[in-house]
Structure formats: structure tokens, C-alpha cells
Enzyme design. Sequence first.
Site, short mmCIF file in Angstrom:
data_model
loop_
_atom_site.label_atom_id
_atom_site.label_comp_id
_atom_site.label_asym_id
_atom_site.label_seq_id
_atom_site.Cartn_x
_atom_site.Cartn_y
_atom_site.Cartn_z
N CYS A 61 31.71 43.09 38.70
CA CYS A 61 31.61 44.10 37.64
C CYS A 61 30.93 45.29 38.30
O CYS A 61 31.26 45.61 39.45
CB CYS A 61 30.86 43.56 36.41
N GLY A 80 27.32 43.06 39.29
CA GLY A 80 27.46 41.66 39.66
C GLY A 80 26.38 40.77 39.07
O GLY A 80 25.97 39.79 39.68
N ARG A 121 28.57 40.73 33.37
CA ARG A 121 29.97 40.47 33.02
C ARG A 121 30.63 39.49 33.98
O ARG A 121 31.24 38.49 33.55
CB ARG A 121 30.75 41.78 32.98
#
EC number: 3.1.3.16
Length: 215
Positions: free
Chosen positions: A146, A149, A152
Site C-alpha cells: 500500500c 506497508g 491496508r
Amino acid sequence: MASGDTKTSVKHAHLCAERLSVREEEGDAEDYCTPGAFELERLFWKGSPQYTHVNEVWPRLHIGDEATALDRYGLQKAGFTHVLNAAHGRWNVDTGPDYYRDMAIEYHGVEADDVPTFDLSIFFYSAAAFIDSALRDDHSKILVHCAMGRSRSATLVLAYLMIHKNMTLVDAIQQVAKNRCVLPNRGFLKQLRELDKQLVKQRRQAGPGDSDLGL
């Protein structure tokens, strides 16, 4: 009312923690119950402090950030064959199939916002299927990313481990958190708790014969 709810929640969390301890000692999956958000967050806090651009959290499955996803040369050099972008879109990490068009990389995008009100659960099974399909080839290597990291991408990886690797949410968190410092937002954590409850119920009903409910 709010005070009473808090006390009930804390009591439930401690009860789940006690049952988890019993399950670990006796190996009895029937005693498992999904812990509350606070207990789950404690598992993340106990995890690895390691937080680099990208970390392997499961064999050939990596969680990374925007910088990793944008580094085409680095991805190619590292041997990545698949990319799952959990922050797909013009106003997020704007890559996509065209960004990797001259590379041997298969792309899957999930247009999600890292806010507690966003329903990421509608992508749990499709994202998990993409990861599972990639890892069925022993030569494949997948990056799930994302922007940072942490939220999401970590949420989708946790869902994959729960759906396709027969893990409880606790097992999945411990697996990922020991390799990378991650922490899904409260809304995503709530959605993972709901998935955990559903999967535990389904597996108890199915019995020991069916281990992979994601298929």
C-alpha cells in the site's frame, strides 16, 4: 452505558486471552474465541520492530511500501512476479498493469482508503485468491503493498492466511508481526475479527476434513 460496555469488552478480552492460553497448552481449537481489538493490538505491539521498505512475512510473500512498488528495476532484480496494490488509484499509489507492462509481472489492484470507515472486507476473498494463485507456482514471488506497508496491505495478507492457510486471526497476526511491524487501523481490525468469527464457525461445522475454505 459507555462505561458498562467498556467493562464488558475488557472482561471479554481477558476471557479470550485465558482461552487462548489454554488452547496453546492443550491444543484444543474448540476453546478458541476471537479476541477483542485491544488484545489483538497487543499482539502487534509484541511483534518485530523491523520496518524496512519490504519484508518477507510468509514464504515468497512480501509486504512492502510505495517506494518498493515504484522501483521497477528493484522488483525485477528481486524476482517479483506478482504485485497486489492495496492502494490502487490515481490519488493513492498510481501504478497499474501499464506501469509494469514491459515486465513479467502480474498485477492486481484494490482501490482502498486507509480509514476505519472503509469496507476492505469486500476485497478479502478476491485478494486472497490472487495471492493463493500466485503462490501455487513455486517460482512465483508476490509483493503486497500500500503506501506504507502497514495497514491496508497487512490486512489483505492476514485475510489470505486466514482463508487459505487455515489460520485463526491470532495465528495470522503472530506470523506476520514477527517479520514486519504492521498495524491495521481499527476499522480493518474489526473486519478481520468478523472474518475470523465466520471462518471459525464454518470450520467447526465442516469438521477436520475441509482445511481450505477459500477454494
